[in-house]
Design an enzyme around this catalytic site. Structure first.
Site, mmCIF file in Angstrom:
data_model
loop_
_atom_site.group_PDB
_atom_site.id
_atom_site.type_symbol
_atom_site.label_atom_id
_atom_site.label_comp_id
_atom_site.label_asym_id
_atom_site.label_seq_id
_atom_site.Cartn_x
_atom_site.Cartn_y
_atom_site.Cartn_z
ATOM 1 N N GLY A 137 37.518 37.230 34.710
ATOM 2 C CA GLY A 137 37.109 38.277 33.790
ATOM 3 C C GLY A 137 38.242 38.954 33.055
ATOM 4 O O GLY A 137 38.078 39.379 31.903
ATOM 5 N N THR A 184 31.494 33.452 31.924
ATOM 6 C CA THR A 184 31.783 33.405 33.346
ATOM 7 C C THR A 184 33.233 32.976 33.504
ATOM 8 O O THR A 184 33.801 32.367 32.596
ATOM 9 C CB THR A 184 30.833 32.436 34.081
ATOM 10 O OG1 THR A 184 31.133 32.451 35.482
ATOM 11 C CG2 THR A 184 30.964 31.016 33.581
ATOM 12 N N THR A 191 29.220 33.756 38.201
ATOM 13 C CA THR A 191 28.399 34.782 37.567
ATOM 14 C C THR A 191 27.247 34.165 36.799
ATOM 15 O O THR A 191 27.432 33.154 36.131
ATOM 16 C CB THR A 191 29.288 35.544 36.556
ATOM 17 O OG1 THR A 191 30.320 36.173 37.278
ATOM 18 C CG2 THR A 191 28.496 36.552 35.751
ATOM 19 N N ARG A 207 38.165 46.910 41.529
ATOM 20 C CA ARG A 207 38.364 45.970 40.414
ATOM 21 C C ARG A 207 37.026 45.692 39.710
ATOM 22 O O ARG A 207 36.016 45.423 40.345
ATOM 23 C CB ARG A 207 38.962 44.668 40.933
ATOM 24 C CG ARG A 207 39.208 43.607 39.858
ATOM 25 C CD ARG A 207 38.043 42.645 39.705
ATOM 26 N NE ARG A 207 38.339 41.568 38.761
ATOM 27 C CZ ARG A 207 37.434 40.701 38.327
ATOM 28 N NH1 ARG A 207 36.184 40.770 38.751
ATOM 29 N NH2 ARG A 207 37.758 39.760 37.460
ATOM 30 N N VAL A 208 37.044 45.730 38.414
ATOM 31 C CA VAL A 208 35.868 45.369 37.617
ATOM 32 C C VAL A 208 36.310 44.312 36.619
ATOM 33 O O VAL A 208 37.370 44.444 35.993
ATOM 34 C CB VAL A 208 35.299 46.603 36.882
ATOM 35 C CG1 VAL A 208 34.190 46.202 35.929
ATOM 36 C CG2 VAL A 208 34.789 47.636 37.889
ATOM 37 N N GLY A 209 35.511 43.261 36.475
ATOM 38 C CA GLY A 209 35.863 42.190 35.544
ATOM 39 C C GLY A 209 35.192 42.375 34.204
ATOM 40 O O GLY A 209 34.928 43.498 33.757
ATOM 41 N N ASP A 210 34.913 41.264 33.567
ATOM 42 C CA ASP A 210 34.301 41.293 32.239
ATOM 43 C C ASP A 210 32.783 41.464 32.278
ATOM 44 O O ASP A 210 32.174 41.924 31.304
ATOM 45 C CB ASP A 210 34.591 39.970 31.526
ATOM 46 C CG ASP A 210 34.001 38.777 32.277
ATOM 47 O OD1 ASP A 210 34.156 38.716 33.528
ATOM 48 O OD2 ASP A 210 33.377 37.910 31.644
HETATM 49 N N1 ASP Z 1 33.514 36.942 35.356
HETATM 50 C C1 ASP Z 1 33.411 37.353 36.731
HETATM 51 C C2 ASP Z 1 34.425 38.418 36.999
HETATM 52 O O1 ASP Z 1 35.538 38.321 36.505
HETATM 53 C C3 ASP Z 1 33.559 36.277 37.719
HETATM 54 C C4 ASP Z 1 33.029 34.942 37.339
HETATM 55 O O2 ASP Z 1 32.219 34.782 36.473
HETATM 56 O O3 ASP Z 1 33.435 33.957 37.905
HETATM 57 O O4 ASP Z 1 34.154 39.306 37.770
#
Ligand code: ASP
Length: 327
Positions: free
Chosen positions: A243, A240, A189, A217-220
């Protein structure tokens, strides 16, 4: 004092004294000696990982007296548009059903913010997030609603799944084994923080998320406080990595609050990582990297495992900083 490797010297030391054009040429890299203490040096931009072209674009805007908000939007768009980057924007790896779904958020110095979650078929989620921030009463739009909103604002429908990402996904489907490799193998990210000549800080974060994630799915990354937080009185932070773990500690908000309590950006990032480690005492199999910037233009970064780096542009030049790690 920590020695730093600077790459390409490009100007003088304070924003008011900038004289030389510093449009980033990412080709003619030159290692020069370190400058280690640079309080009150503005403008500055940092981003997760070694995204040279994105940070160069942001720096170009800052150098031309643009706002930190414009620098963020147009900086990270470089990665969203890079089809060779398989973790952000067009070319991003799909979810396990083969759909590329994008997450992004943006936050300005006034504390305004906007985000899009699980957005499909739109090439620049960061710009849609900015539109959410500036042209709606809302903060987050998700899925079909976000996509519909983007069309209404003039964004074009595009196919985000490149042939390369499609072929890799088809290969993955043969085993369908969901793993999260430690570093950039399937996730990197871009989170970016910038301070402009007025001393205003903005931030942005944009990603295609974890490769082959469950649909929906949604991350941070699009979650204000988790993947990104800015408080213009204090500083900003972004993340990054996996998440889910960043969300569980509201990582970026935590880091900004730690800076408010007097920690440097470096110390705050280290404490942010420690909090995550405390919640995962039996796990060593995932990566998270934080970067942070304060109002003085001091910056820092820290991660769980070695391999994470962040790029920093300042009037002194630009450099890729290898982050120290917990393990
Ligand atoms: N933080 C991102 C997520 O969890 C992925 C990443 O940064 O590697 O979607």
């Amino acid at each position: 004092m920590r020695r730093r490797k600077f790459i390409k010297k490009s100007g003088l030391t304070t924003a008011g004294m900038l004289t030389a054009p510093v449009l980033a040429s990412c080709k003619d890299e030159k290692k020069v000696e370190a400058i280690t203490d640079q309080k009150s040096v503005i403008p500055i931009v940092i981003c997760t990982w070694d995204f040279k072209n994105a940070s160069a674009k942001a720096w170009e805007i800052l150098y031309q007296n643009g706002s930190s908000l414009d620098a963020i939007e147009h900086g990270v768009r470089i990665e969203e548009d890079d089809v060779n980057n398989q973790t952000v924007g067009t070319g991003g790896r799909p979810d396990r059903d083969g759909n590329v779904t994008l997450d992004a958020c943006i936050m300005d110095a006034a504390g305004n913010c906007g985000a899009v979650l699980a957005l499909q078929n739109i090439a620049n989620p960061i710009s849609v997030a900015r539109k959410v921030m500036e042209e709606t009463p809302h903060v987050m739009l998700a899925g079909k609603g976000a996509e519909q909103f983007a069309y209404e604002k003039g964004f074009k429908k595009v196919n985000l799944l490149t042939e390369k990402s499609k072929q890799e996904w088809l290969e993955w489907k043969k085993t369908a084994n969901y793993e999260t490799p430690i570093n950039i193998e399937n996730h990197d990210t871009i989170g970016m923080l910038a301070i402009d000549k007025n001393g205003d800080i903005s931030g942005g974060c944009t990603t295609s998320g974890m490769a082959y994630k469950l649909a929906g799915r949604v991350g941070d990354s699009p979650i204000i406080g988790a993947g990104l937080f800015v408080d213009n009185a204090v500083g900003g932070a972004t993340a990054t990595g996996v998440g889910e773990e960043v969300v569980r500690t509201v990582g970026s908000f935590l880091i900004v609050e730690l800076m408010r309590q007097g920690k440097s950006p470096q110390e705050a990032c280290e404490e942010g990582v420690r909090r995550i480690i405390e919640k995962n005492k039996n796990r060593k199999d995932f990566q998270i990297g934080f970067i942070a910037m304060n109002k003085n233009g001091e910056t820092g970064g820290y991660c769980i495992h070695s391999g994470f780096s962040y790029r920093r542009y300042s009037p002194e030049g630009h450099e890729n900083i290898e982050s120290q790690s917990y393990f």
